[in-house]
Design a protein around this motif. Structure first.
Motif, PDB file in Angstrom:
ATOM      1  N   ALA A  31     -15.319  -9.026   3.545  1.00 37.49           N
ATOM      2  CA  ALA A  31     -13.969  -8.989   2.985  1.00 37.49           C
ATOM      3  C   ALA A  31     -13.987  -8.624   1.503  1.00 37.49           C
ATOM      4  O   ALA A  31     -14.802  -9.130   0.737  1.00 37.49           O
ATOM      5  N   MET A  32     -13.096  -7.743   1.124  1.00 33.86           N
ATOM      6  CA  MET A  32     -12.882  -7.305  -0.257  1.00 33.86           C
ATOM      7  C   MET A  32     -14.053  -6.521  -0.830  1.00 33.86           C
ATOM      8  O   MET A  32     -14.042  -6.201  -2.013  1.00 33.86           O
ATOM      9  N   THR A  75       0.986  -6.624   2.305  1.00 35.65           N
ATOM     10  CA  THR A  75       1.670  -6.181   3.531  1.00 35.65           C
ATOM     11  C   THR A  75       0.794  -5.192   4.300  1.00 35.65           C
ATOM     12  O   THR A  75       1.182  -4.034   4.483  1.00 35.65           O
ATOM     13  N   PRO A  76      -0.388  -5.598   4.752  1.00 32.56           N
ATOM     14  CA  PRO A  76      -1.249  -4.646   5.470  1.00 32.56           C
ATOM     15  C   PRO A  76      -0.601  -4.198   6.771  1.00 32.56           C
ATOM     16  O   PRO A  76      -0.233  -5.034   7.608  1.00 32.56           O
ATOM     17  N   PRO A  77      -0.447  -2.885   6.975  1.00 31.05           N
ATOM     18  CA  PRO A  77       0.191  -2.376   8.198  1.00 31.05           C
ATOM     19  C   PRO A  77      -0.824  -2.154   9.318  1.00 31.05           C
ATOM     20  O   PRO A  77      -0.627  -1.310  10.188  1.00 31.05           O
ATOM     21  N   LEU A 102      -5.216 -11.342   5.233  1.00 29.00           N
ATOM     22  CA  LEU A 102      -3.908 -11.464   5.885  1.00 29.00           C
ATOM     23  C   LEU A 102      -3.889 -10.848   7.285  1.00 29.00           C
ATOM     24  O   LEU A 102      -2.838 -10.799   7.918  1.00 29.00           O
ATOM     25  N   LEU A 103      -5.017 -10.399   7.765  1.00 29.19           N
ATOM     26  CA  LEU A 103      -5.050  -9.629   9.013  1.00 29.19           C
ATOM     27  C   LEU A 103      -4.918 -10.505  10.254  1.00 29.19           C
ATOM     28  O   LEU A 103      -5.403 -11.641  10.290  1.00 29.19           O
ATOM     29  N   LYS A 104      -4.273  -9.943  11.250  1.00 28.72           N
ATOM     30  CA  LYS A 104      -4.155 -10.586  12.555  1.00 28.72           C
ATOM     31  C   LYS A 104      -5.350 -10.196  13.412  1.00 28.72           C
ATOM     32  O   LYS A 104      -5.868  -9.095  13.313  1.00 28.72           O
ATOM     33  N   GLY A 105      -5.763 -11.141  14.255  1.00 33.09           N
ATOM     34  CA  GLY A 105      -6.908 -10.895  15.118  1.00 33.09           C
ATOM     35  C   GLY A 105      -6.543 -10.075  16.339  1.00 33.09           C
ATOM     36  O   GLY A 105      -5.400  -9.660  16.523  1.00 33.09           O
ATOM     37  N   GLY A 106      -7.538  -9.882  17.188  1.00 34.75           N
ATOM     38  CA  GLY A 106      -7.324  -9.108  18.412  1.00 34.75           C
ATOM     39  C   GLY A 106      -7.600  -9.948  19.635  1.00 34.75           C
ATOM     40  O   GLY A 106      -7.539 -11.183  19.580  1.00 34.75           O
TER      41      GLY A 106
END
Length: 273
Positions: A28-29, A68-70, A203-207
């Motif tokens: 990350a980052m 706001t990661p798309p 901020l990411l959503k998992g799968g």
């Protein structure tokens, strides 16, 4: 919903394309620079074609508005395969560290025909109940909480915080080189044009749910005994979850690739197949 344009994922290679490929995925980052050039060249010297790349929102790859990661975590998994495609690599030994270790696990499970071996550094196992294992140290939790107050558009403030972060993640066995750490962070910050977008990674959503127990390729686990984020028990749990997996314990190792530990890490990765 309109599909996002394919992001530009910037990558760099070392060694002979005719040699077996190793794909390095950082956390990350962190841009590709956190796989140092000297590290990559030494690994390539073992007869490997080494590829490192900037995850989206880091380095010189495509960036998005902070906060706001798309895209979702699964998109970063697919980015790894696109990098292999960009270099005409059919199968690779995939190596991931920290968040990159989670991406690498999913790559191996989602795209088993593209992975010939897997190495996970400093990460917890996918699909294993780790609720009974030790968690992140209190000292690191307190340090991490300070990140909420960082103005990520303020270069000096970001550099001060990130140097403290490097120190908090450092080996308990080797001395911490503050000047070297600051120089590396400055290089990454300036090359990236700032690190604000990289905070999107948190901020990411998992799968879909996946289990490392379903892994079909050889697994090497490399884990620092003094890792403050994922204590060594997480590396042990990962190795225990996959029959035949090997665990390399880095004595005094933190959540980092300390230069003094490179020889054993590089040797282990190069030998794993």
């Amino acid at each position: 919903m309109t599909a996002l344009p394919r992001p530009e994922i910037v990558s760099e290679t070392f060694g002979d394309p005719a040699d077996p490929a190793i794909l390095l995925i950082m956390g990350a980052m962190a841009s590709m620079l956190w796989w140092p050039e000297a590290f990559c060249r030494q690994l390539a010297g073992h007869g490997r074609f080494v590829v490192r790349y900037d995850n989206r929102d880091t380095g010189q790859s495509t960036k998005y508005r902070p906060g706001t990661p798309p895209y979702a975590f699964e998109d970063m998994v697919d980015d790894a395969i696109r990098v292999l495609d960009d270099h005409n690599i059919a199968r690779a030994h995939v190596v991931g560290m920290s968040m990159g270790g989670m991406i690498a696990q999913i790559v191996a499970l989602k795209y088993p025909t593209r992975v010939r071996a897997l190495t996970v550094i400093s990460r917890s196992p996918l699909g294993v109940d780790t609720s009974g294992l030790p968690g992140t140290s209190q000292a690191y939790k307190e340090h991490s909480a300070e990140g909420a107050d960082v103005d990520w558009s303020d270069r000096d403030q970001v550099l001060r915080y990130m140097v403290k972060d490097a120190r908090a993640l450092a080996s308990s066995r080797h001395s911490f080189d503050k000047e070297r750490a600051r120089a590396a962070i400055e290089e990454d910050y300036d090359r990236s044009g700032g690190l604000a977008s990289a905070t999107n990674h948190f901020l990411l959503k998992g799968g879909p749910e996946r289990r490392i127990k379903d892994l079909a390729v050889p697994l090497l686990v490399i884990h620092g005994v003094a890792d403050p984020i994922f204590p060594i028990e997480h590396g042990e749990a990962l190795a225990d979850a996959v029959p035949g997996a090997r665990l390399l314990r880095i004595e005094g190792g933190g959540h980092e690739l300390h230069r003094n530990d490179w020889p054993q890490i590089i040797e282990a990765i190069a030998a794993h197949r």
